[in-house]
Enzyme design. Structure first.
Site, short mmCIF file in Angstrom:
data_model
loop_
_atom_site.label_atom_id
_atom_site.label_comp_id
_atom_site.label_asym_id
_atom_site.label_seq_id
_atom_site.Cartn_x
_atom_site.Cartn_y
_atom_site.Cartn_z
N ASN A 112 0.82 -1.23 0.00
CA ASN A 112 0.00 0.00 0.00
C ASN A 112 0.84 1.27 0.00
O ASN A 112 0.46 2.27 -0.61
CB ASN A 112 -1.03 -0.01 1.14
CG ASN A 112 -0.45 -0.27 2.50
OD1 ASN A 112 0.67 -0.76 2.62
ND2 ASN A 112 -1.19 0.05 3.53
N LYS A 150 12.27 -8.03 1.91
CA LYS A 150 11.37 -8.75 0.99
C LYS A 150 10.21 -7.79 0.69
O LYS A 150 9.43 -7.45 1.56
CB LYS A 150 10.86 -10.02 1.70
CG LYS A 150 10.55 -11.18 0.79
CD LYS A 150 9.35 -11.00 -0.12
CE LYS A 150 8.03 -11.18 0.58
NZ LYS A 150 6.89 -10.80 -0.30
N SER A 184 -0.94 -7.82 7.09
CA SER A 184 -2.19 -8.21 7.74
C SER A 184 -1.92 -8.88 9.10
O SER A 184 -0.85 -9.45 9.34
CB SER A 184 -2.95 -9.19 6.85
OG SER A 184 -2.20 -10.36 6.67
N GLU A 209 3.55 -4.34 12.46
CA GLU A 209 2.61 -3.23 12.25
C GLU A 209 1.50 -3.82 11.39
O GLU A 209 1.70 -4.12 10.22
CB GLU A 209 3.35 -2.08 11.56
CG GLU A 209 2.68 -0.75 11.76
CD GLU A 209 1.74 -0.43 10.65
OE1 GLU A 209 0.54 -0.75 10.81
OE2 GLU A 209 2.17 0.12 9.64
N CYS A 215 -3.62 1.15 6.68
CA CYS A 215 -3.86 0.34 7.87
C CYS A 215 -4.59 1.16 8.93
O CYS A 215 -5.34 0.62 9.73
CB CYS A 215 -2.56 -0.21 8.41
SG CYS A 215 -1.29 1.05 8.55
N GLU A 226 -11.39 -5.35 8.46
CA GLU A 226 -10.63 -4.38 7.67
C GLU A 226 -11.00 -4.53 6.19
O GLU A 226 -10.72 -5.56 5.58
CB GLU A 226 -9.13 -4.64 7.89
CG GLU A 226 -8.25 -3.54 7.38
CD GLU A 226 -6.79 -3.73 7.74
OE1 GLU A 226 -6.31 -4.88 7.71
OE2 GLU A 226 -6.13 -2.73 8.05
N1 LIG Z 1 -1.27 -2.95 7.92
C1 LIG Z 1 -1.02 -2.66 6.66
O1 LIG Z 1 -0.36 -1.68 6.36
C2 LIG Z 1 -1.49 -3.58 5.58
C3 LIG Z 1 -0.84 -3.55 4.37
C4 LIG Z 1 -1.26 -4.43 3.36
C5 LIG Z 1 -2.35 -5.24 3.60
N2 LIG Z 1 -2.99 -5.20 4.79
C6 LIG Z 1 -4.17 -6.05 5.05
O2 LIG Z 1 -3.88 -7.36 4.64
C7 LIG Z 1 -4.88 -7.83 3.74
C8 LIG Z 1 -4.26 -8.78 2.76
O3 LIG Z 1 -3.25 -8.15 2.02
P1 LIG Z 1 -1.93 -8.95 1.69
O4 LIG Z 1 -2.28 -10.36 1.33
O5 LIG Z 1 -1.11 -8.19 0.73
O6 LIG Z 1 -1.19 -8.89 3.12
P2 LIG Z 1 -0.10 -9.84 3.69
O7 LIG Z 1 0.03 -9.57 5.13
O8 LIG Z 1 -0.36 -11.23 3.29
O9 LIG Z 1 1.24 -9.37 2.92
C9 LIG Z 1 2.14 -8.40 3.39
C10 LIG Z 1 3.56 -8.89 3.16
O10 LIG Z 1 3.76 -10.13 3.84
C11 LIG Z 1 4.27 -11.10 2.96
N3 LIG Z 1 3.81 -12.42 3.40
C12 LIG Z 1 2.62 -13.03 3.14
N4 LIG Z 1 2.59 -14.26 3.69
C13 LIG Z 1 3.77 -14.45 4.32
C14 LIG Z 1 4.35 -15.53 5.05
N5 LIG Z 1 3.70 -16.67 5.25
N6 LIG Z 1 5.60 -15.37 5.54
C15 LIG Z 1 6.27 -14.23 5.35
N7 LIG Z 1 5.79 -13.19 4.65
C16 LIG Z 1 4.56 -13.28 4.14
C17 LIG Z 1 3.73 -10.68 1.61
O11 LIG Z 1 4.48 -11.27 0.56
C18 LIG Z 1 3.89 -9.17 1.71
O12 LIG Z 1 5.23 -8.81 1.46
C19 LIG Z 1 -5.43 -6.55 3.14
O13 LIG Z 1 -6.71 -6.71 2.65
C20 LIG Z 1 -5.39 -5.63 4.29
O14 LIG Z 1 -6.53 -5.82 5.08
C21 LIG Z 1 -2.59 -4.40 5.79
#
Ligand SMILES: NC(=O)c1ccc[n+]([C@@H]2O[C@H](COP(=O)([O-])OP(=O)(O)OC[C@H]3O[C@@H](n4cnc5c(N)ncnc54)[C@H](O)[C@@H]3O)[C@@H](O)[C@H]2O)c1
Length: 535
Positions: A203, A226, A280, A302, A336, A433
């Site tokens: 984001n 990453k 997330s 976070e 977020c 969310e």
């Molecule tokens: N707090 C925030 O700033 C934020 C940012 C993006 C998304 N989100 C939330 O998360 C939801 C899903 O979005 P998303 O799928 O991109 O989020 P996510 O948490 O899955 O991804 C965020 C990061 O984590 C990595 N990741 C995912 N699975 C992982 C694992 N098993 N081990 C290590 N790293 C891993 C992803 O590759 C990415 O770099 C969104 O709809 C939103 O609600 C929150």
């Protein structure tokens, strides 16, 4: 306490730039942009004024292919079409990157040079990013879909500010002399923690980079970052500039790839000394578990939020509606800390709903490269489907759909700014969310009630309070169980202000002086004193 006008509320840093970028000729209400600017979204996409130069992994100062030779496409959210194929790192590449970072930390010059020298490299990096502001902004918008003016005039300048802020800290990190009980000389050394693994979301690809990389570098650590699979491009570009600024090879490694492969390998790696993650709440739990099952590396998280924005009965409704609109819709609602539960006092509720809907209807949505656009497409098909699913659930659960509620155009991931009124606390749109341009307005009667309802959530990231009464503001700022309370402002993100969550919104703080401790170890050194002149 008189509530100042929004123009002065938004008079500093992030908010001020947003205000000048988005409140000019297109300011609402009464701006010149047609409702949802459908035509703009349907036009042929504008050609981004930049080309993609770096698609490989950046390991040990070199751009390299993934060991597997695999690549994955990164997509343009305006169309769903491929921008570029990017090297897909997995566990093997993480191993190589961690080995490079380990060597740079254990044997290289970075933690051994003076803090002043490190500071000068980070300052040179900030200068280079500033010089390339427009190309970097174009890359960020192309990969992410956020308005170009937001990237160019707000986010890249904030990135530069954050780097300069942390450069400033580099030579101000020091321990203490401690008066212990006995003839002892006791001191603490604040040492770099080692190899930092950092995982960031899509984001705010560059701001999340700055929040994590800035303090880690200032403290003398090496890094394996990453990036999110949706937005790998801008981090590669700026990391190349970091090397041009003089950072030694192996200090900054960038691995593009997916969470369950590259991300999980980084979290589990025995050679990583610290993890920092934004994303997330669900993934945060997985990361904590991987860290615990490997070497118990400390983790800062976070995570998600469902932040209340509380409009009090004394509020100037025009200003409150405008600020609440910004609090939710900024960055396509993909924040977020988005003010995603708009609690409005019953005395001003009807007027507020009318004004909030009018603002949403006038929001300019379209190609993020087109001047004056306030909202671009959502990041990808998954998020687009998820948001439309929440909108459907809002309608089905009986909330009033005031405006929006549908996709915009037939191509890409554009969603009409959507406003629900009559939302109840038990509806999914009030609890989960959404991460999209969907405002949920809830009615309340008194302060105790709204405090109880605002706190009745598993999240605790942020809150907004809009009131002219200082006693109300003082009560709410203490009662709300969140990491940030913005009073008569929102999304004020200066580099010096700490940010982080209570409850399941995470742990630890980023930005400001607080984030330095994420990247430092404290060592106590004790020496007996013989015949001390004083203790
Ligand atoms: N707090 C925030 O700033 C934020 C940012 C993006 C998304 N989100 C939330 O998360 C939801 C899903 O979005 P998303 O799928 O991109 O989020 P996510 O948490 O899955 O991804 C965020 C990061 O984590 C990595 N990741 C995912 N699975 C992982 C694992 N098993 N081990 C290590 N790293 C891993 C992803 O590759 C990415 O770099 C969104 O709809 C939103 O609600 C929150």
């Amino acid at each position: 306490m008189a509530a100042p006008r929004i123009s002065s509320l938004l008079s500093r840093s992030f908010s001020s730039r947003i205000s000048s970028v988005f409140r000019g000729k297109n300011s609402v209400p009464g701006g010149g942009i047609c409702r949802f600017s459908t035509a703009a979204a349907l036009d042929e996409p504008i050609k981004p004024p930049v080309s993609v130069e770096h698609t490989q992994l950046l390991i040990n100062g070199q751009f390299v292919d993934a060991v597997s030779g695999k690549t994955f496409p990164t997509l343009d959210p305006r169309t769903g079409e491929v921008i570029a194929h990017v090297a897909e790192g997995d566990a093997e590449d993480i191993n190589i990157a961690v080995a490079a970072a380990r060597k740079a930390f254990d044997e290289g010059p970075w933690p051994r040079m003076t803090a002043y020298e490190r500071q000068r490299i980070i300052l040179r990096f900030a200068d280079l990013v500033e010089k390339h502001n427009d190309e970097i902004a174009a890359l960020e918008t192309w990969d992410n879909g956020k308005p170009y003016e937001q990237s160019a005039k707000i986010e890249i300048p904030m990135f530069v500010r954050l780097m300069r802020y942390y450069a400033g800290w580099a030579d101000k990190i020091h321990g203490m002399t401690v008066p212990a009980d006995g003839p002892l000389h006791v001191q603490t050394l604040h040492e770099p923690i080692g190899v930092a693994g950092q995982i960031i979301p899509w984001n705010f690809p560059l701001l999340m980079y700055a929040w994590k990389v800035g303090p880690a570098l200032a403290c003398g650590n090496s890094i394996v970052l990453k990036t999110a699979e949706q937005t790998p491009l801008s981090a590669l570009y700026v990391s190349k500039l970091l090397h041009e600024a003089g950072v030694p090879s192996g200090v900054m490694n960038v691995v593009s790839g997916f969470g369950p492969t590259a991300g999980a390998a980084l979290c589990s790696h025995m050679g990583v000394d610290k993890l920092a993650f934004t994303g997330s709440t669900e993934t945060g739990k997985v990361i904590l578990e991987l860290a615990a099952k490997s070497n118990l590396k400390p983790v800062t998280l976070e995570l998600g939020g469902k932040s209340p924005f509380i409009v009090c009965e004394d509020a100037d409704v025009d200003q409150a509606a405008e600020l609440a609109h910004f609090a939710l819709f900024f960055n396509q609602g993909q924040c977020c800390c988005a003010g995603s539960r708009t609690y409005v006092h019953e005395k001003v509720y009807d007027e507020f709903v009318e004004k909030a809907s009018a603002l949403a209807m006038k929001r300019s949505v379209g190609d993020p490269f087109k001047e004056g656009m306030q909202q671009g497409p959502q990041i990808d098909q998954d998020q687009f489907n998820k948001i439309l699913g929440y909108i459907k659930s809002g309608v089905e659960s009986g909330a009033n759909l005031e405006t929006g509620g549908d996709r915009l155009g037939g191509k890409g991931y554009y969603i009409k700014p959507t406003v629900f009124s009559g939302v109840q606390d038990n509806m999914a749109i009030a609890k989960e969310e959404i991460f999209g341009p969907v405002q949920s307005i809830l009615k309340y009667k008194d302060l105790d009630e709204v405090i109880r309802r605002a706190n009745n959530t598993r999240f605790g990231l942020a809150a907004g309070v809009f009131t002219q009464n200082i006693d109300t503001a003082n009560t709410l700022m203490r009662a709300l169980r969140v990491g940030t309370v913005w009073i008569n402002c929102f999304d004020t993100f200066d580099a010096a202000i700490p940010f982080g969550g209570y409850k399941m919104s995470g742990n630890g703080r980023e930005k400001g002086e607080y984030s330095l401790k994420n990247y430092l170890q404290v060592k106590a050194v004790v020496t007996p004193l013989k015949n001390p002149a004083w203790l």
